[in-house]
Scaffold this active site. Structure first.
Site, short mmCIF file in Angstrom:
data_model
loop_
_atom_site.label_atom_id
_atom_site.label_comp_id
_atom_site.label_asym_id
_atom_site.label_seq_id
_atom_site.Cartn_x
_atom_site.Cartn_y
_atom_site.Cartn_z
N CYS A 185 0.66 -1.29 -0.07
CA CYS A 185 -0.23 0.02 0.04
C CYS A 185 0.70 1.36 0.07
O CYS A 185 0.59 2.19 -0.58
CB CYS A 185 -1.08 0.15 1.25
SG CYS A 185 -2.11 -1.55 1.18
N HIS A 186 1.83 1.23 0.72
CA HIS A 186 2.75 2.55 1.16
C HIS A 186 4.04 2.17 0.94
O HIS A 186 5.09 3.28 1.35
CB HIS A 186 2.29 3.35 2.17
CG HIS A 186 0.75 3.57 2.38
ND1 HIS A 186 -0.17 3.01 2.60
CD2 HIS A 186 0.13 4.81 1.90
CE1 HIS A 186 -1.35 3.55 2.70
NE2 HIS A 186 -1.11 4.81 2.12
N GLY A 187 4.54 1.04 0.97
CA GLY A 187 6.02 0.70 0.63
C GLY A 187 6.58 0.42 1.96
O GLY A 187 7.85 0.90 2.04
#
Length: 221
Positions: A185-187
């Site tokens: 989702c956001h690494g």
């Protein structure tokens, strides 16, 4: 008028009643009622006497206040107990509070996901190479410093809640730059000890309370 037959009966009954009354008056005449006047304070011997001094009135007021305080405390205790009891978890919820896992079903090097308390639970059977690699990571390089030994009970078993500490997404196992978990989702990248190594997540994956009652069983909760 009484006839000749009933008159003797009436006289006999009257004599019995008189004899009973005389015996009652004469019975236990030697008993005396106990008198404890010698042990009583002069101020309380007169039952018609009223409290006339401020100290006596204070004592009575304190007695009433104390009795009311004790009663109120017991009532408050009962109310709190009833409220806490109503807020307690039901039997079906308590049954889900713990999960028992058979470890022989998880092959070495694999990570298996279970559902526990409505959350994903990651159980990872770590290899010897993974254990050595995570133990050699300097804590000074970690955003949320924890040694590998602080996060596991048995080195070969990693138990973490599969919820990313950034925004609550579910990471992917055996992925990412550090071979542990990766949140697409956001690494956010986690290592094989569930520690954050790269990305926006501020904290390591949570390690829930767990134990190993025997060699082949894991209990979480």
């Amino acid at each position: 008028m009484l006839n000749a037959v009933s008159r003797p009966f009436v006289r006999a009954t009257s004599q019995v009643v008189k004899a009973t009354a005389v015996a009652t008056r004469q019975a236990h005449t030697d008993l005396q009622v106990p008198d404890f006047s010698a042990y009583r304070r002069d101020s309380v011997k007169d039952e018609r006497r009223r409290n006339t001094t401020s100290e006596e009135r204070k004592a009575f007021s304190y007695l009433l206040v104390g009795a009311g305080a004790v009663g109120s405390a017991y009532a408050a205790k009962g109310l709190v107990n009833a409220f806490v009891g109503s807020m307690s978890a039901s039997a079906d919820v308590l049954a889900m509070a713990k999960i028992e896992i058979k470890l022989s079903d998880i092959a070495e090097g694999k990570s298996v996901t279970f559902k526990w308390r409505g959350k994903p639970l990651f159980i990872r059977h770590r290899t010897a190479a993974e254990i050595d690699s995570e133990r050699n990571v300097p804590t000074s390089t970690l955003r949320d410093p924890e040694t590998d030994d602080q996060r596991v009970i048995k080195p070969e078993w990693l138990v973490v809640i599969g919820v990313c500490t950034h925004l609550g997404c579910v990471p992917i196992a055996n992925a990412g730059d550090f071979g542990g978990y990766y949140c697409p989702c956001h690494g956010s990248h986690y290592d094989a000890s569930g520690r954050i190594r790269k990305g926006p997540a501020p904290l390591n994956l949570e390690v829930p309370t767990h134990e190993f009652p025997d060699e082949g069983t894991l209990v979480v909760g």
